[in-house]
Design a protein around this motif. Structure first.
Motif, PDB file in Angstrom:
ATOM      1  N   PRO A 109     -18.668 -51.416 -18.368  1.00 63.47           N
ATOM      2  CA  PRO A 109     -19.704 -52.018 -17.515  1.00 63.47           C
ATOM      3  C   PRO A 109     -21.075 -51.378 -17.702  1.00 63.47           C
ATOM      4  N   TYR A 110     -21.110 -50.070 -17.958  1.00 67.23           N
ATOM      5  CA  TYR A 110     -22.402 -49.433 -18.200  1.00 67.23           C
ATOM      6  C   TYR A 110     -23.082 -50.013 -19.434  1.00 67.23           C
ATOM      7  N   VAL A 111     -22.324 -50.158 -20.506  1.00 68.35           N
ATOM      8  CA  VAL A 111     -22.890 -50.728 -21.735  1.00 68.35           C
ATOM      9  C   VAL A 111     -23.388 -52.153 -21.483  1.00 68.35           C
ATOM     10  N   VAL A 112     -22.583 -52.933 -20.775  1.00 66.43           N
ATOM     11  CA  VAL A 112     -22.936 -54.328 -20.517  1.00 66.43           C
ATOM     12  C   VAL A 112     -24.195 -54.417 -19.653  1.00 66.43           C
ATOM     13  N   ARG A 283     -11.246 -50.160  12.216  1.00 68.13           N
ATOM     14  CA  ARG A 283     -10.368 -51.336  12.231  1.00 68.13           C
ATOM     15  C   ARG A 283     -10.905 -52.390  11.266  1.00 68.13           C
ATOM     16  N   ARG A 284     -10.094 -53.385  11.008  1.00 69.56           N
ATOM     17  CA  ARG A 284     -10.506 -54.465  10.118  1.00 69.56           C
ATOM     18  C   ARG A 284     -11.570 -55.321  10.790  1.00 69.56           C
ATOM     19  N   MET A 285     -12.647 -55.582  10.046  1.00 72.11           N
ATOM     20  CA  MET A 285     -13.754 -56.386  10.527  1.00 72.11           C
ATOM     21  C   MET A 285     -13.915 -57.588   9.591  1.00 72.11           C
ATOM     22  N   TRP A 286     -14.857 -58.481   9.918  1.00 75.52           N
ATOM     23  CA  TRP A 286     -15.057 -59.648   9.069  1.00 75.52           C
ATOM     24  C   TRP A 286     -15.544 -59.252   7.681  1.00 75.52           C
ATOM     25  N   PHE A 287     -16.162 -58.065   7.560  1.00 80.30           N
ATOM     26  CA  PHE A 287     -16.705 -57.638   6.268  1.00 80.30           C
ATOM     27  C   PHE A 287     -15.806 -56.639   5.546  1.00 80.30           C
ATOM     28  N   THR A 288     -14.658 -56.305   6.118  1.00 79.56           N
ATOM     29  CA  THR A 288     -13.793 -55.295   5.500  1.00 79.56           C
ATOM     30  C   THR A 288     -13.396 -55.679   4.078  1.00 79.56           C
ATOM     31  N   MET A 289     -13.025 -56.930   3.884  1.00 82.00           N
ATOM     32  CA  MET A 289     -12.599 -57.366   2.548  1.00 82.00           C
ATOM     33  C   MET A 289     -13.722 -57.241   1.522  1.00 82.00           C
ATOM     34  N   LEU A 290     -14.975 -57.239   1.973  1.00 79.24           N
ATOM     35  CA  LEU A 290     -16.093 -57.124   1.044  1.00 79.24           C
ATOM     36  C   LEU A 290     -16.222 -55.711   0.487  1.00 79.24           C
ATOM     37  N   GLY A 291     -15.598 -54.739   1.154  1.00 85.46           N
ATOM     38  CA  GLY A 291     -15.624 -53.378   0.638  1.00 85.46           C
ATOM     39  C   GLY A 291     -14.938 -53.241  -0.698  1.00 85.46           C
ATOM     40  N   ALA A 292     -14.077 -54.207  -1.041  1.00 87.49           N
ATOM     41  CA  ALA A 292     -13.410 -54.188  -2.340  1.00 87.49           C
ATOM     42  C   ALA A 292     -14.321 -54.658  -3.470  1.00 87.49           C
ATOM     43  N   GLY A 293     -15.497 -55.171  -3.132  1.00 89.67           N
ATOM     44  CA  GLY A 293     -16.380 -55.708  -4.171  1.00 89.67           C
ATOM     45  C   GLY A 293     -17.737 -55.051  -4.222  1.00 89.67           C
ATOM     46  N   THR A 294     -17.852 -53.807  -3.714  1.00 87.76           N
ATOM     47  CA  THR A 294     -19.167 -53.184  -3.652  1.00 87.76           C
ATOM     48  C   THR A 294     -19.737 -52.849  -5.019  1.00 87.76           C
ATOM     49  N   LEU A 295     -18.888 -52.624  -6.023  1.00 85.87           N
ATOM     50  CA  LEU A 295     -19.422 -52.386  -7.363  1.00 85.87           C
ATOM     51  C   LEU A 295     -20.146 -53.629  -7.874  1.00 85.87           C
ATOM     52  N   TYR A 296     -19.630 -54.800  -7.533  1.00 81.37           N
ATOM     53  CA  TYR A 296     -20.286 -56.050  -7.918  1.00 81.37           C
ATOM     54  C   TYR A 296     -21.640 -56.162  -7.214  1.00 81.37           C
ATOM     55  N   GLY A 297     -21.642 -55.904  -5.911  1.00 80.56           N
ATOM     56  CA  GLY A 297     -22.895 -55.961  -5.177  1.00 80.56           C
ATOM     57  C   GLY A 297     -23.907 -54.973  -5.706  1.00 80.56           C
ATOM     58  N   TYR A 298     -23.442 -53.786  -6.060  1.00 75.15           N
ATOM     59  CA  TYR A 298     -24.343 -52.748  -6.568  1.00 75.15           C
ATOM     60  C   TYR A 298     -24.969 -53.164  -7.897  1.00 75.15           C
ATOM     61  N   LEU A 299     -24.155 -53.607  -8.828  1.00 76.66           N
ATOM     62  CA  LEU A 299     -24.664 -53.907 -10.165  1.00 76.66           C
ATOM     63  C   LEU A 299     -25.451 -55.212 -10.220  1.00 76.66           C
TER      64      LEU A 299
END
Length: 386
Positions: A109-112, A283-299
């Motif tokens: 991912p860094y190269v890309v 606890r689980r919130m409406w945004f909890t599942m989004l924590g699995a995609g933070t690398l996508y949000g970051y890049l």
């Protein structure tokens, strides 16, 4: 949560309690992928703050309040990410399977994205001759390089008797040397190193300590005082000390300022990180599942942040007023939230989590674990941010 011991615990109850605690604290076993909602919530909220900070950059000069908020957020959002990354790197011992995930989850991912950001900024910055180089990380890709270096040195830090003081000494010495240069952004990698090493030393009970009710209450005045201090400091000092990318001489300060500011910023940042984590829901919130995609949000959010200036989103005068700052903040939070969603992750998985098993030998893919080996706490590659 505070512990209250009212009555003696019988052996049966003790075994039941230990079993329950083991289930709560044990890392995810291969195949089960159990996730802790607290850490997913923390990563999502931190990536929202990262996006807000980038969105505030064009507004800093026109508002002391925005600059104070910008400084406050930059004091702890990356340290929080790095501490969590270190915590989930505790089991890294350079096994073949781990090295494979390091390549597919960080190096590729860094190269890309280094290439993509270079080509994109050629257009937005009107610099057609900007070279594509992998030795000088552009924009936010430095974090991927730093994670690779930190993780490869993890076995060393886990064998050192006093790793945090040693890491702080390394960071302090780094501030003295402008000759370190920009290669692989080593200056920033070394100065942020203590946060990663601290994460390696943390245990689940340390996170439980900061999540107690009294800490949550105390975090309110701490953040208020921190904002007042940042507001006072805006015209008096540079916030670049919290970026950790320059040496003291490069910031126009005497050399002895560097080691001193390393300790000061580390103390301030860790206090704010603790307060931030105290507010993170467990606890689980409406945004909890989004924590699995933070690398996508970051890049991915960097393209929007960079393009917004080129597309003139900040040109209207009202954007630089109070309503504009609020609108920019809301838009930044919304954009990065969308970028963390499963549909976006599915589209860009080829770049962020490429499947290149063809490049590895089969025995390396399996990792050649000993059958009796304990389950690993490793979260290599994108798992650090997803």
């Amino acid at each position: 949560m505070s512990r209250r011991f009212v009555t003696p615990v019988t052996p049966v109850r003790a075994r039941a309690t230990d079993a329950a605690r083991d289930r709560d604290e044990a890392p995810a076993r291969e195949g089960t992928k159990q996730r802790d909602a607290f850490f997913d919530n923390a990563k999502y909220l931190a990536i929202v703050l990262v996006a807000m900070g980038h969105a505030w950059e064009p507004l800093r000069d026109g508002s002391r309040t925005v600059m104070a908020l910008y400084t406050l957020v930059y004091a702890f959002h990356m340290p929080a990410f790095i501490v969590i990354s270190g915590y989930f790197s505790r089991g890294f011992d350079a096994r073949p399977e781990q090295l494979k995930r390091l390549v597919t989850g960080l190096i590729v991912p860094y190269v890309v994205f280094e290439t993509a950001y270079t080509l994109f900024t050629r257009w937005t910055d009107q610099v057609p001759d900007r070279p594509v180089t992998l030795l000088d990380p552009l924009y936010l890709t430095w974090f991927l390089v730093a994670l690779v270096i930190w993780r490869l040195t993890t076995p060393l830090w886990r064998s050192v008797r006093r790793p945090l003081p040693v890491a702080l000494a390394v960071a302090m010495l780094a501030t003295l040397g402008p000759s370190i240069g920009n290669d692989l952004d080593l200056q920033r990698t070394l100065q942020f190193l203590p946060y990663f090493v601290l994460g390696l030393a943390l245990k689940p009970e340390h996170f439980r300590l900061v999540r107690r009710r009294e800490v949550r209450i105390a975090a309110v005045p701490v953040f208020l005082c921190a904002f007042v201090a940042a507001y006072w400091a805006v015209p008096r000092m540079t916030s670049a000390w919290f970026y950790h990318r320059d040496s003291a001489p490069e910031l126009g300060a005497p050399a002895w300022y560097g080691p001193m500011m390393t300790l000061v910023t580390f103390g301030c940042s860790m206090l704010l990180v603790a307060c931030f984590l105290a507010w993170v829901p467990g606890r689980r919130m409406w945004f909890t599942m989004l924590g699995a995609g933070t690398l996508y949000g970051y890049l991915l959010h960097g393209f929007v942040a960079q393009g917004s200036k080129f597309w003139g989103w900040y040109d209207p005068a009202w954007v630089h007023g109070p309503l504009g700052a609020i609108a920019v903040t809301v838009v930044a939070a919304g954009v990065v939230t969308v970028l963390c969603t499963p549909p976006v992750r599915q589209v860009f998985r080829f770049a962020v989590e490429p499947r290149i098993s063809w490049a590895f030998r089969q025995d390396a893919s399996r990792g050649r674990h000993h059958p009796a080996a304990a389950p690993s706490r490793d979260r290599s590659g994108p798992e650090l941010l997803r």
